[in-house]
Design an enzyme around this catalytic site. Sequence first.
Site, PDB file in Angstrom:
ATOM      1  N   SER A 232      -3.163   4.269   8.545  1.00 28.66           N
ATOM      2  CA  SER A 232      -2.317   3.648   7.526  1.00 28.66           C
ATOM      3  C   SER A 232      -2.885   3.953   6.147  1.00 28.66           C
ATOM      4  CB  SER A 232      -2.234   2.139   7.775  1.00 28.66           C
ATOM      5  OG  SER A 232      -2.924   1.446   6.770  1.00 28.66           O
ATOM      6  N   LYS A 233      -2.033   3.775   5.158  1.00 26.49           N
ATOM      7  CA  LYS A 233      -2.442   4.023   3.775  1.00 26.49           C
ATOM      8  C   LYS A 233      -3.640   3.176   3.394  1.00 26.49           C
ATOM      9  CE  LYS A 233       0.401   5.313   0.198  1.00 26.49           C
ATOM     10  NZ  LYS A 233       1.574   5.385  -0.661  1.00 26.49           N
TER      11      LYS A 233
END
Length: 494
Positions: free
Chosen positions: A262-263
């Site tokens: 994920s970011k």
Amino acid sequence: MSSVASAPVRVRFCPSPTGNPHVGLVRTALFNWAFAKHHQGTLVFRIEDTDAARDSEESYDQLLDSMRWLGFDWDEGPEIGGPHAPYRQSQRMDLYKDVAAKLLDAGHAYRCYCSQAELDERREAARAAGKPSGYDGHCRDLSAEQVEAYQAEGREPIVRFRMPDETITFTDLVRGELTFTPENVPDYGIVRANGAPLYTLVNPVDDALMEITHVLRGEDLLSSTPRQIALYKALIELGIAKDTPQFGHLPYVMGEGNKKLSKRDPESSLNLYRERGFLPEGLLNYLSLLGWSLSADKDIFTIDEMVAAFDIADVQPNPARFDLKKCEAINADHIRLLDVKDFTERCAPWLRAPFAPWAPEDFDESKWHAIAPHAQTRLKVLSEITDNVDFLFLAEPAFDEASWTKAMKEGSDALLTTARAKLESADWTSAESLKEAVLAAGEAHGLKLGKAQAPVRVAVTGRTVGLPLFESLEVLGKETTLARIDAALAKLAA
Ligand code: GLU
Ligand code: ZN
């Protein structure tokens, strides 16, 4: 074999400028770029900045800077223009409003007056009844009276695209044939109540207007593809689009614990790789392996080799695992592949403030050039250079506590005394001679070379690990080396 592309290829890279670029985005850019190059096609760089709340000018600048650092080039884009300019969606709003109006006129879209509360309530009810829970078509065919009544209530409608009641099948370039039935693809919003066009509209409209032939993007966008195919059909009917592009959805990238990277995961941030001194070559080589491979027995290759071999049909649909260790190992190999002059130049940022702990005037160019080839064989990432050469430029490098404890054992003072004497009479123009001196000192104390060299290394560099020792001593020079051994002996005596 490239059955996918007979007509001229036009692909696009279309990120939203919402923060630091992440590795998933870079992988998407890479595959589009390689695909365009392989087919001598056109790469369009478009900025999807319609979300004013999340987009920023800073992120936009950072994005362009990152893409250039990676070595990508594009044929049309925000700063270079092109036949479909402008390439920033924030500057294309009138176009989208015009298309939305045409879709409404033709009946491909309609105004939906449902409030969020009503939508939620009906979704819950459908769920409870075990029915599909997407939009139920409530406003598809409102009568004039109903519309008037809603307007009298002051409701502000959104615009919804009317999905055709038919099954949609397409051949994904990565996943093969995929089928979506109507109950799984409900009518969807394309313009907000405040008149702002949504991603669902602007993305395919731009792909149509920019004559994109292949949409290569992450699997997370797969669910929007049947909607876009239906929208395309309407756009073709209205003379706005020529053809529906082909779609290929790149596999998810998984991080630790087999969760989608994920970011928010630190190892997903491109900036981290830049700051740590990854080479663009190494990083791109590694990212290319997330879903693709050149061949079973070749992990290390150049970007040109990748371009020559890249076929979207070879991309694997199953999730790819991001492995930082492997990424570092591949980067290390690319460091070895540089010519030494190039390596030397790329290290330059880490040899000055704020990274370098030595004063600028203490940096010695000739020592640096003498040690660089040895450093090149050791580093995984360029930022490691600072700690590895500080012993050359600091007057008195500090002893690392843990290293000192590990290397300085009983008898180390005697060993160091002998080593000092042997080194004093060694030939300082030859690393081999310095090695023999330490070897002989070790023998005198019943120690193998490895054990004998550890205290010498800590005395001279402050640490147990570092560049090849005898080359390091040669570059540092006799006088300084002996003085440091004396200082270590003094510390041992104290
Ligand atoms: N702007 C979209 C994103 O960053 C790209 C969507 C697409 O590639 O179609 O997710
Ligand atoms: Zn409605």
